[in-house]
Design a protein around this motif. Structure first.
Motif, short mmCIF file in Angstrom:
data_model
loop_
_atom_site.label_atom_id
_atom_site.label_comp_id
_atom_site.label_asym_id
_atom_site.label_seq_id
_atom_site.Cartn_x
_atom_site.Cartn_y
_atom_site.Cartn_z
N SER A 7 93.28 0.27 38.06
CA SER A 7 92.80 1.45 38.76
C SER A 7 93.68 2.66 38.48
N HIS A 8 94.41 2.61 37.41
CA HIS A 8 95.28 3.73 37.05
C HIS A 8 95.18 3.99 35.56
N VAL A 26 89.19 8.81 32.11
CA VAL A 26 89.61 9.27 33.43
C VAL A 26 88.78 10.48 33.85
N PHE A 27 88.53 11.41 32.93
CA PHE A 27 87.70 12.58 33.23
C PHE A 27 86.32 12.15 33.71
N ALA A 28 85.72 11.19 33.03
CA ALA A 28 84.39 10.71 33.42
C ALA A 28 84.43 10.06 34.80
N SER A 29 85.47 9.30 35.08
CA SER A 29 85.54 8.64 36.38
C SER A 29 85.78 9.63 37.51
N LYS A 30 86.50 10.72 37.23
CA LYS A 30 86.81 11.70 38.27
C LYS A 30 85.69 12.71 38.49
N ASP A 34 80.64 13.43 31.13
CA ASP A 34 81.35 13.21 29.89
C ASP A 34 82.10 14.48 29.52
N TRP A 35 83.29 14.32 28.93
CA TRP A 35 84.10 15.47 28.52
C TRP A 35 83.34 16.38 27.57
N LYS A 49 82.96 14.07 43.78
CA LYS A 49 83.69 14.05 42.51
C LYS A 49 84.32 15.42 42.28
N TYR A 50 85.33 15.44 41.42
CA TYR A 50 85.90 16.72 41.02
C TYR A 50 84.84 17.52 40.30
#
Length: 103
Positions: A7-8, A26-30, A34-35, A49-50
């Motif tokens: 998870s990190h 990480v970008f996709a999960s946050k 997709d970037w 989400k962010y």
């Protein structure tokens, strides 16, 4: 599988490729995006989400403006509720003449 349970993010990376792959993951999960889908290309805000915040000062590509020299502040005619000691400290911190002589 241990890789699926982590998870990190794993850092640091010694090579660019694995670092970019981890960033994209990480970008996709946050963000839930997709970037490669930047705001102008379909980036969508997702609940909880962010989200993408546009730069309020985009670079114009022109020259960087020269810094303006410090100017003394005019004393305010408004009353202050700060203790006298705090007012004195703030006065020292914004004293342009004192700052110039100290440098």
């Amino acid at each position: 599988d241990e890789d699926k349970c982590r998870s990190h993010q794993e850092t640091p990376f010694s090579e660019r490729g694995p670092a970019e792959a981890e960033f994209r993951k990480v970008f996709a999960s946050k963000t839930g995006n997709d970037w490669d889908r930047l705001p102008g290309d379909g980036f969508q805000r997702r609940p909880k989400k962010y989200f993408w915040v546009p730069d309020p000062h985009p670079q114009s590509g022109g020259p960087t403006p020269k810094p303006r020299p410090l100017q003394p502040l005019e004393p305010s005619s408004l009353p202050s509720r700060l203790p006298a000691e705090t007012q004195g400290l703030v006065g020292l911190l914004v004293d342009v003449h004192g700052l110039r002589s100290a440098v």
